[in-house]
Each structure stands twice: as structure tokens, then as C-alpha cells.
Design a protein around this motif. Structure first.
Motif, PDB file in Angstrom:
ATOM      1  N   LYS A   1      -9.391  14.338  26.145  1.00 44.66           N
ATOM      2  CA  LYS A   1      -8.710  15.008  25.041  1.00 44.66           C
ATOM      3  C   LYS A   1      -7.855  14.012  24.260  1.00 44.66           C
ATOM      4  N   SER A   2      -7.887  14.114  22.920  1.00 42.57           N
ATOM      5  CA  SER A   2      -7.098  13.222  22.064  1.00 42.57           C
ATOM      6  C   SER A   2      -5.707  13.804  21.824  1.00 42.57           C
ATOM      7  N   LEU A   3      -4.798  12.911  21.480  1.00 40.91           N
ATOM      8  CA  LEU A   3      -3.429  13.290  21.120  1.00 40.91           C
ATOM      9  C   LEU A   3      -3.254  13.066  19.624  1.00 40.91           C
ATOM     10  N   GLN A   4      -2.614  14.046  18.944  1.00 42.42           N
ATOM     11  CA  GLN A   4      -2.422  13.932  17.499  1.00 42.42           C
ATOM     12  C   GLN A   4      -0.946  14.045  17.160  1.00 42.42           C
ATOM     13  N   PHE A   5      -0.448  13.046  16.396  1.00 45.20           N
ATOM     14  CA  PHE A   5       0.938  13.024  15.938  1.00 45.20           C
ATOM     15  C   PHE A   5       0.914  12.994  14.411  1.00 45.20           C
ATOM     16  N   ASP A   6       1.608  13.940  13.776  1.00 40.89           N
ATOM     17  CA  ASP A   6       1.616  14.044  12.320  1.00 40.89           C
ATOM     18  C   ASP A   6       2.974  13.625  11.771  1.00 40.89           C
ATOM     19  N   PHE A   7       2.931  12.865  10.682  1.00 37.84           N
ATOM     20  CA  PHE A   7       4.147  12.409  10.003  1.00 37.84           C
ATOM     21  C   PHE A   7       4.044  12.868   8.551  1.00 37.84           C
ATOM     22  N   CYS A   8       4.892  13.852   8.210  1.00 39.69           N
ATOM     23  CA  CYS A   8       4.839  14.428   6.873  1.00 39.69           C
ATOM     24  C   CYS A   8       6.161  15.156   6.608  1.00 39.69           C
ATOM     25  N   PRO A   9       6.727  15.028   5.420  1.00 40.46           N
ATOM     26  CA  PRO A   9       6.233  14.179   4.334  1.00 40.46           C
ATOM     27  C   PRO A   9       6.526  12.699   4.587  1.00 40.46           C
ATOM     28  N   MET A  10       5.649  11.855   4.055  1.00 41.77           N
ATOM     29  CA  MET A  10       5.807  10.395   4.130  1.00 41.77           C
ATOM     30  C   MET A  10       5.920   9.894   2.689  1.00 41.77           C
ATOM     31  N   ALA A  11       7.076   9.381   2.319  1.00 41.61           N
ATOM     32  CA  ALA A  11       7.302   8.901   0.952  1.00 41.61           C
ATOM     33  C   ALA A  11       6.949   7.415   0.878  1.00 41.61           C
ATOM     34  N   VAL A  12       5.736   7.133   0.407  1.00 39.07           N
ATOM     35  CA  VAL A  12       5.242   5.753   0.343  1.00 39.07           C
ATOM     36  C   VAL A  12       5.973   5.015  -0.770  1.00 39.07           C
ATOM     37  N   ASN A  13       6.404   3.755  -0.488  1.00 35.43           N
ATOM     38  CA  ASN A  13       7.147   2.999  -1.501  1.00 35.43           C
ATOM     39  C   ASN A  13       6.240   2.605  -2.665  1.00 35.43           C
ATOM     40  N   SER A  14       6.794   1.983  -3.682  1.00 31.44           N
ATOM     41  CA  SER A  14       6.076   1.712  -4.934  1.00 31.44           C
ATOM     42  C   SER A  14       5.438   0.334  -4.982  1.00 31.44           C
ATOM     43  N   THR A  15       5.386  -0.393  -3.852  1.00 33.46           N
ATOM     44  CA  THR A  15       4.837  -1.748  -3.835  1.00 33.46           C
ATOM     45  C   THR A  15       3.464  -1.750  -3.182  1.00 33.46           C
ATOM     46  N   VAL A  16       2.455  -2.133  -3.954  1.00 33.21           N
ATOM     47  CA  VAL A  16       1.089  -2.207  -3.423  1.00 33.21           C
ATOM     48  C   VAL A  16       1.011  -3.298  -2.361  1.00 33.21           C
ATOM     49  N   GLY A  17       0.298  -3.031  -1.278  1.00 28.16           N
ATOM     50  CA  GLY A  17       0.168  -4.025  -0.211  1.00 28.16           C
ATOM     51  C   GLY A  17      -0.403  -3.385   1.042  1.00 28.16           C
ATOM     52  N   VAL A  18      -0.085  -3.978   2.172  1.00 26.17           N
ATOM     53  CA  VAL A  18      -0.539  -3.474   3.466  1.00 26.17           C
ATOM     54  C   VAL A  18       0.657  -3.384   4.394  1.00 26.17           C
ATOM     55  N   SER A  19       0.868  -2.194   4.945  1.00 18.55           N
ATOM     56  CA  SER A  19       1.953  -1.988   5.901  1.00 18.55           C
ATOM     57  C   SER A  19       1.403  -2.155   7.322  1.00 18.55           C
ATOM     58  N   TYR A  20       2.260  -2.625   8.239  1.00 14.43           N
ATOM     59  CA  TYR A  20       1.822  -2.910   9.607  1.00 14.43           C
ATOM     60  C   TYR A  20       2.714  -2.174  10.618  1.00 14.43           C
ATOM     61  N   PRO A  21       2.461  -0.894  10.846  1.00 17.43           N
ATOM     62  CA  PRO A  21       3.233  -0.176  11.871  1.00 17.43           C
ATOM     63  C   PRO A  21       2.791  -0.567  13.281  1.00 17.43           C
ATOM     64  N   ASP A  22       3.722  -0.459  14.227  1.00 14.03           N
ATOM     65  CA  ASP A  22       3.445  -0.761  15.638  1.00 14.03           C
ATOM     66  C   ASP A  22       3.374   0.539  16.433  1.00 14.03           C
ATOM     67  N   VAL A  23       2.414   0.591  17.360  1.00 19.87           N
ATOM     68  CA  VAL A  23       2.321   1.709  18.302  1.00 19.87           C
ATOM     69  C   VAL A  23       2.433   1.131  19.710  1.00 19.87           C
ATOM     70  N   THR A  24       3.387   1.631  20.481  1.00 21.63           N
ATOM     71  CA  THR A  24       3.600   1.159  21.842  1.00 21.63           C
ATOM     72  C   THR A  24       3.321   2.302  22.819  1.00 21.63           C
ATOM     73  N   GLU A  25       2.432   2.089  23.740  1.00 22.38           N
ATOM     74  CA  GLU A  25       2.129   3.066  24.781  1.00 22.38           C
ATOM     75  C   GLU A  25       2.703   2.561  26.102  1.00 22.38           C
ATOM     76  N   VAL A  26       3.185   3.484  26.919  1.00 22.00           N
ATOM     77  CA  VAL A  26       3.624   3.159  28.278  1.00 22.00           C
ATOM     78  C   VAL A  26       2.589   3.788  29.195  1.00 22.00           C
ATOM     79  N   THR A  27       1.677   2.953  29.698  1.00 23.61           N
ATOM     80  CA  THR A  27       0.512   3.491  30.405  1.00 23.61           C
ATOM     81  C   THR A  27       0.182   2.655  31.635  1.00 23.61           C
TER      82      THR A  27
END
Length: 438
Positions: free
Chosen positions: A108-134
Motif C-alpha cells: 500500500k502507498s502513502l499519500q501526503f498532500d500539500f495545499c495550498p502551495m504558493a509557488v514563488n515567481s522565479t522560474v527554476g528547479v526546486s529541490y525538496p528533501d524527503v527523509t524516511e526513518v526505516t
């Protein structure tokens, strides 16, 4: 000092966005929804005690939202708890814990929703980190971090389906109504045009370069040239979709009339396209087998190891180890060849060297020899009281008052015999061999 390598994540993490891709608007933040899907990518159950997601914030191209207050989590898997997020001027961090502090993830998959997300006005690539304790089986859970990509494109641009670039070629000073041009005269410049796509990285490959020419964002054309030979233009388009990088390549070839090549090496037989088409080479031409053409003009050096067969040859410098069969040869500087056959004439403004081996004095008492090249044998009597007869093959002459000369042409592969009849005085008679080749 030894640094331990970071533990490899046991789960698969992927972001999905609406819109896809995310949009950045210079006029202000744009609202979006970001979903994190976590799945078990292996066959073994994975024990998980927590998931942490960190989004970079700020006005930079690598940031997601302008402010940490503009990022919120709205839903988590059933039974999971969300701690109060940590908000700073550099990031916002969400920590989620499973029911009872631990859970086993299988299919079974896990789903996490983030909303609303106000994206900034600068075109580019964002690099979020996901850390699991497994952990697996009876191992102790540990932190395992993965960095993901969230591209932000200008408003209105979609990278999911990149449209065809429809590459076209135009001469200089073209108009939009002009027909595409794929054949130009040597030395022409051309405009390579394509459909603009702001936000997509594009590189044009057309020169002897491993990297190509990076194009400005949103550009739709580039002037290239002057073109000296047939040239293939390849447009590389780099896009991001669902966290994956996609490269698209579109090509168009421009043919150049009477192309110019600095050096040409031809490993096989060479012939011109038609019976009346001349061969015109600006540079050096090397032939390892044969060349057949109604005429050949080479502005550089022409080399052949086999046969050149053409009514007319014109070149600055010719080098042959094979056979030259031509009606007319025009040389600007020099000719070196093992064999030259000219039915009408040989013209050179430079030096034509015929006697390549110099002069060799033969035995004054006579002899026989097999020659390796054409040439002439010269017999000479320098005076004296004795009357003698000089002989070379079937030719002879008798001296008068001790003086006389005899010149006889001889051929490669045949025997030459020279002799003197009578009683010559010492030093009275000499025989010489003049070779036309080496």
C-alpha cells in the motif's frame, strides 16, 4: 577522518503536482497542489517510524515558495499524525509519524498532500528533501534522505508534451513568408528557425564541438555561418516532466554547392556524379585507389597511390606513387610521380624534375645491366691517337681524331650492353647512365 556514507532509502518517493509542471508568474505567487507518494519499491516489508519533508523557501530559482507561511499540509495517510511544521526564512519542514509510532509498509502507498502551495515567481528547479526513518526485518530504523526535483516553468508552458520544433532554414534577411532553403552557395549564412518555447533549455549542435551552442531562453532562431560544406543542424530540447529529464533532438541538413574541405582522404574508387561534372577540391585530396573525372582542379596538394585517369588535371602540387594518365596536366609548383602519361602536353610553371637519380658513371671496359627505370646511356671519347668504336646495344659510333659521342635511350626492365672496340688509351673513353626515375 572517515565519513560514513548516507544510508540508501528503502522506499520510493515521488512528487505529483497540479498544475504539471508548477508555474511561476513574475506578477506574484501562483497557487498549486503538491502530492508526495511513498511506496515500497522492493519485495521485503519495510518498517517505518517517520517521514519528514523539507521544502526550500525564498525568492531563488531553487526555492519553492516565497515564504514558509505559504506552504501547508492538508491531508496525511489515515492514522498518521502531523507535527507542527518548522518554519524559517530558508525552509519549511513537515514531520509525519505513523499510528503507534511504527508501521510496516508492504504494497500500500502513502499519500501526503500539500495545499495550498504558493509557488514563488522565479522560474527554476526546486529541490525538496524527503527523509524516511526505516529499517528491514529486525534492523534498527535509521534516517535515509533523498533529494527530489520540482521544476517551475513560466505561466502557460507545459512540458508534458513537447511540440515538434519544425526546424526551418532561411537565407540571410529572410521574411516569414519565404520558403525554407536547404541548399546554399558556399560561404553563405543561414538562419535556423524553430518554434520558441520559454522555460525549456535548448542547445544547437552544428559545429565541431562536443557541447554545442546554448540558446537564450525563448529564442526562436539563430544565424549560423558562413557555411563551407554540407552541415547538419541538431536542436536539443531539454524538458522536465514528473521529475524526469527528457531530451528531444530535431535535425535539418543544409547542402552547400561546391563544398570546401581542408583535407579529403578517399579509401576507395572516386568518380564524379555525371560524365561532364568536373571535380573541384579546395584543399588536399588523397586517393588510395583510383580517380576518374572529366577534369580535376585541386587548389592544394593531390596525392594518389594508384591511378589518376582524367583528360585534365590542375593542381598546386602533385605527388604520385601510382600512374597518372591525363591529356593535360597544369602544375603550379611541383610534380613527383613514378609514371606520367600525357598524350598532348605537360605544362608546369614550377620545376619538372626528370633526372631523379643523378648521373652514374659505368665501367669504361663495358658491361651488361638490367635497368629499373627509363633513361639514357651516353658514351664519350675524349680524344687521343687511337681510333675506337663505341657501342650501346645495337647502336655504335666510330671516333674521328679520337673524339666521338653516342647517346642511346633505354627502357626499364630491359638489358643494356655497352662496349668499346679497339685499343683505347687510359681515360680516353667514358660511359654514363642518366636515369629518369629512382
Amino acid at each position: 577522518m572517515t565519513t560514513e556514507a548516507a544510508a540508501t532509502p528503502l522506499l520510493t518517493h515521488r512528487f505529483y503536482t497540479d498544475p504539471d509542471p508548477l508555474e511561476s508568474d513574475p506578477s506574484g505567487p501562483t497557487e498549486a497542489e503538491v502530492t508526495l507518494l511513498v511506496t515500497n519499491r522492493g519485495l521485503d516489508p519495510v518498517r517505518c517510524t517517520g517521514i519528514t519533508v523539507t521544502f526550500p523557501v525564498g525568492q531563488r530559482a531553487r526555492d519553492l515558495a516565497a515564504s514558509s507561511q505559504n506552504v501547508n499540509a492538508t491531508s496525511v495517510p489515515e492514522g498518521w499524525e502531523a507535527e507542527d511544521p518548522i518554519r524559517t526564512n530558508r525552509f519549511v519542514r513537515f514531520t509525519f509519524t505513523p499510528p503507534g509510532g511504527s508501521t510496516v509498509i508492504t504494497e500500500k502507498s502513502l499519500q501526503f498532500d500539500f495545499c495550498p502551495m504558493a509557488v514563488n515567481s522565479t522560474v527554476g528547479v526546486s529541490y525538496p528533501d524527503v527523509t524516511e526513518v526505516t529499517a528491514t526485518e529486525d534492523q534498527q530504523p535509521e534516517e535515509r534522505t533523498v533529494t527530489l526535483r520540482l521544476p517551475k516553468f513560466p505561466v502557460g508552458v507545459r512540458s508534458g508534451a513537447v511540440t515538434g520544433t519544425n526546424l526551418a532554414v532561411f537565407p540571410e534577411q529572410h521574411t516569414e513568408a519565404a520558403l525554407p532553403l536547404v541548399r546554399v552557395a558556399r560561404g553563405s549564412k543561414v538562419t535556423i528557425a524553430w518554434k520558441p518555447a520559454p522555460g525549456l533549455a535548448r542547445i544547437l549542435h552544428w559545429q565541431d564541438s562536443d557541447t554545442g551552442t546554448e540558446l537564450a531562453d525563448g529564442a526562436g532562431s539563430l544565424v549560423c555561418g558562413p557555411l563551407l560544406r554540407d552541415t547538419t543542424f541538431t536542436l536539443q530540447t531539454v524538458s522536465q516532466a514528473e521529475g524526469e529529464t527528457t531530451n528531444r533532438y530535431d535535425s535539418v541538413t543544409v547542402a552547400v554547392d561546391v563544398p570546401s574541405y581542408a583535407k579529403i582522404t578517399v579509401p576507395g574508387e572516386v568518380g564524379t556524379p555525371g560524365p561532364s561534372t568536373p571535380l573541384h577540391i579546395d584543399g588536399q585530396l588523397t586517393i588510395t585507389e583510383s580517380l576518374t573525372a572529366p577534369s580535376a582542379l585541386v587548389t592544394g596538394e593531390l596525392k594518389t597511390q594508384a591511378t589518376l585517369c582524367t583528360p585534365s588535371v590542375e593542381a598546386d602540387r602533385l605527388r604520385f606513387s601510382g600512374t597518372v594518365n591525363a591529356t593535360l596536366i597544369n602544375l603550379a609548383t611541383d610534380l613527383t610521380a613514378s609514371r606520367v602519361t600525357s598524350r598532348q602536353g605537360l605544362t608546369a610553371t614550377g620545376t619538372v624534375r626528370i633526372l631523379k637519380a643523378g648521373v652514374e658513371e659505368l665501367s669504361a671496359n663495358g658491361g651488361t645491366r638490367t635497368l629499373t627505370t627509363d633513361g639514357v646511356v651516353v658514351a664519350s671519347a675524349h680524344g687521343g691517337e687511337s681510333e675506337v668504336t663505341l657501342k650501346v646495344n645495337d647502336f655504335q659510333t666510330t671516333t674521328v681524331s679520337g673524339l666521338g659521342n653516342l647517346t642511346v635511350p633505354v627502357h626499364a626492365g630491359r638489358d643494356v650492353t655497352w662496349a668499346v672496340e679497339g685499343t683505347p688509351e687510359p681515360g680516353q673513353v667514358s660511359f654514363y647512365w642518366f636515369a629518369f626515375g629512382v
